[in-house]
Design a protein around this motif. Sequence first.
Motif, PDB file in Angstrom:
ATOM      1  N   GLN A  87       0.841  -1.201   0.000  1.00 13.29           N
ATOM      2  CA  GLN A  87       0.000   0.000   0.000  1.00 13.29           C
ATOM      3  C   GLN A  87       0.875   1.250   0.000  1.00 13.29           C
ATOM      4  O   GLN A  87       1.780   1.401   0.822  1.00 13.29           O
ATOM      5  CB  GLN A  87      -0.903  -0.010   1.231  1.00 13.29           C
ATOM      6  N   GLU A  91      -2.855   5.629  -1.400  1.00 13.87           N
ATOM      7  CA  GLU A  91      -3.868   4.575  -1.408  1.00 13.87           C
ATOM      8  C   GLU A  91      -4.438   4.384  -0.011  1.00 13.87           C
ATOM      9  O   GLU A  91      -3.779   4.673   0.994  1.00 13.87           O
ATOM     10  CB  GLU A  91      -3.273   3.256  -1.902  1.00 13.87           C
ATOM     11  N   GLN A 236      -5.088  -5.748  -3.381  1.00 12.82           N
ATOM     12  CA  GLN A 236      -5.167  -4.732  -4.426  1.00 12.82           C
ATOM     13  C   GLN A 236      -6.516  -4.787  -5.138  1.00 12.82           C
ATOM     14  O   GLN A 236      -7.070  -3.759  -5.518  1.00 12.82           O
ATOM     15  CB  GLN A 236      -4.030  -4.927  -5.439  1.00 12.82           C
ATOM     16  N   ASP A 242      -7.051   3.996  -4.599  1.00 12.72           N
ATOM     17  CA  ASP A 242      -6.315   5.255  -4.502  1.00 12.72           C
ATOM     18  C   ASP A 242      -7.227   6.348  -3.960  1.00 12.72           C
ATOM     19  O   ASP A 242      -8.420   6.153  -3.733  1.00 12.72           O
ATOM     20  CB  ASP A 242      -5.718   5.640  -5.865  1.00 12.72           C
TER      21      ASP A 242
END
Length: 276
Positions: A87, A91, A236, A242
């Motif tokens: 990360q 984000e 992810q 983001d």
Amino acid sequence: MSSRMRLWLVAVGGAGLAALLVAACLRLPGFGGDRHPYGDRAVEAALSRHTANTVSSVTFDQRAFDTLGEMSILFAAVLGSVVLLRQTRDEHRARPEPAAVSRPVRRYALLVLPVALLTGLYVIAHGQVSPGGGFQGGVVAATALHLLYLGADYRALERLRPLAPYEAADALAASSYLVTGLAALLAGSAFLANTLLPYGTFNTLASAGTVPQLNAAIGVEVACAVVVLLAGFLDQAVEIVDEGEHDEHAEHDGGGKTGGNAADGGDHDDSGKRGK
């Protein structure tokens, strides 16, 4: 270095590798013949060290140093993926919302999970006496844990596999493989030579000397590495967004809450009407 120079290096290296492969193929025994020098030596060495599974004898005894290289490649690949998928500052983690899972998928995923996990552990534990071993069993065991993601949700999977213990176990398993090789050196033998432990009784779990230990180390390393690797990709895909996406989700959630309350009120009215 220019691109042309890189192309020349690749061409020269590829030509050298092709020449070596052709030379090796020309010296291979004839297909379907009765002359198998490597196979005969491998089987003889496996039987002399009480290893019923000749493949495991080759992997964790006769060519244990090659297996160390394969393990190092996997370890490096997972380490690189963790670094790339970590990360970043721009984000944020968004709590994943549970998705609807059909009853057949939930039922069969949760039923198969313990069976698949036990199968993976069995394949690892019996690697020296039957087909299988640490590589295969480790993948099966790691995959079994992720059936919880299919049968329940991502938060349930996260509770089952906290990453810190798996990362530590991955490193400890890789280190134990190296320590076993160093112990052979300290005992006056070659690195990773199968000379530390007694060979035991043929075709039993306690046979084959150090093969079961190295096989177990590979099984733990592969299982933990696959879990850590999949965790990075799943994070992810499911949790990490983001800043722009995070703001959009927040606005959408705020609007959704208002709409949801209105919808809930409408549902209550409808239910009241139905009750009446």
